[in-house]
Design a protein around this motif. Structure first.
Motif, short mmCIF file in Angstrom:
data_model
loop_
_atom_site.label_atom_id
_atom_site.label_comp_id
_atom_site.label_asym_id
_atom_site.label_seq_id
_atom_site.Cartn_x
_atom_site.Cartn_y
_atom_site.Cartn_z
N UNK A 96 -7.37 17.79 -7.29
CA UNK A 96 -6.94 18.42 -6.03
C UNK A 96 -7.14 17.46 -4.86
N UNK A 97 -6.13 17.39 -3.99
CA UNK A 97 -6.23 16.48 -2.86
C UNK A 97 -5.28 16.88 -1.74
N UNK A 117 -11.71 14.61 4.05
CA UNK A 117 -12.87 14.18 3.27
C UNK A 117 -13.40 15.32 2.39
N UNK A 118 -13.36 16.53 2.92
CA UNK A 118 -13.89 17.66 2.16
C UNK A 118 -13.09 17.89 0.88
N UNK A 119 -11.78 17.88 0.97
CA UNK A 119 -10.95 18.12 -0.22
C UNK A 119 -11.00 16.93 -1.17
N UNK A 120 -10.78 15.74 -0.64
CA UNK A 120 -10.62 14.56 -1.50
C UNK A 120 -11.94 14.02 -2.06
N UNK A 121 -13.02 14.19 -1.33
CA UNK A 121 -14.30 13.70 -1.84
C UNK A 121 -15.24 14.83 -2.27
N UNK A 122 -15.49 15.78 -1.38
CA UNK A 122 -16.43 16.84 -1.74
C UNK A 122 -15.91 17.64 -2.94
N UNK A 123 -14.61 17.80 -3.05
CA UNK A 123 -14.06 18.50 -4.20
C UNK A 123 -14.41 17.80 -5.50
#
Length: 262
Positions: A96-97, A117-123
């Motif tokens: 997911x990104x 950052x939340x979607x691409x890394x924290x996810x």
């Protein structure tokens, strides 16, 4: 074991985020075709359901669930539910990104950066943590995280996206070092340009601007073409399978040679 058997995912479970469209959908379909039971998740629950239904129509097994990968507890609950249903978790595919909004560094606002950052890394972080809960005890598993050629190529207006994807790379290498003693492999797929809803929103195949963009990207790669979703999905299949049993902490650049870092 022959090579075709090494690529089989029969009797295994794969958890795929972002499975409602684009690269995630292709990964889910391909892994199901290789024999896996696939858990299709997406923030768009209807899209995830459609992917699972498509897989089911082909005679394979898939389940779906709406999922916001930026919600740590929701991710943990979804992975626990998948494990409860199938009794195992063999491949965690954090796909997911979201794209950035084109802001240059001088104008980049905190809200936009935090969202990307939340979607691409924290996810990726939350998905990996949830998978470790079950893979550590089983002493097996493959965690495969999505990065991008943005880890190698810098373009104006891509700071938040490039930073997040670069963070995914170093996170995955660290994860590989920590999880390796438990038999868990962690790798990154960093695709080149692939036309999807995320990378080219709002353009159809007859759009002249789209065709010009595709031609420009094709010229960057020695293979003189852009990738398609299956070019990327096959890398996930390989890394999830026994064919990659000695591969961990690596970046698999499926980009037609557009970047060749030594």
């Amino acid at each position: 074991m022959n090579f075709s058997n090494a690529l089989s995912l029969a009797e295994r479970t794969a958890f795929v985020t972002g499975a409602g469209a684009g690269l995630g959908r292709s990964v889910a379909r391909l892994m199901a075709g290789a024999g896996a039971c696939v858990v299709c998740t997406d923030i768009d629950a209807d899209a995830a359901k459609a992917t699972a239904a498509e897989i089911g129509a082909q005679g394979a097994t898939a389940y779906s669930q709406g999922l916001d990968v930026t919600d740590r507890e929701a991710v943990r609950a979804a992975v626990r539910a998948a494990y409860a249903r199938t009794g195992r978790l063999d491949a965690m595919c954090n796909i997911a990104g979201v794209a950035g909004d084109g802001q240059q560094v001088a104008d980049l606002d905190e809200e936009s950066f935090d969202r990307v950052f939340a979607v691409n890394f924290k996810g990726v972080l939350f998905g990996s943590q949830a998978a470790l809960e079950f893979m550590t005890g089983a002493k097996r598993g493959a965690i495969i995280n999505m990065a991008s050629s943005a880890i190698d190529l810098a373009f104006p207006g891509t700071a938040s996206y490039s930073v997040a994807k670069s963070a995914v790379v170093m996170f995955t290498k660290t994860l590989a070092a920590e999880a390796g003693p438990f038999g868990i492999r962690a790798n990154v797929v960093a695709p080149g340009f692939v036309p999807t809803r995320l990378s080219m929103p709002g353009n159809d195949d007859g759009d002249a601007a789209r065709q010009a963009c595709l031609a420009a990207w094709a010229q960057r790669a020695p293979l003189r073409r852009v990738g398609d979703a299956d070019d990327v999905a096959h890398q996930f299949l390989y890394l999830a399978s026994d064919a990659a049993s000695f591969v961990t902490g690596q970046i698999l650049r499926a980009n037609g040679g557009a970047t060749m870092p030594w």
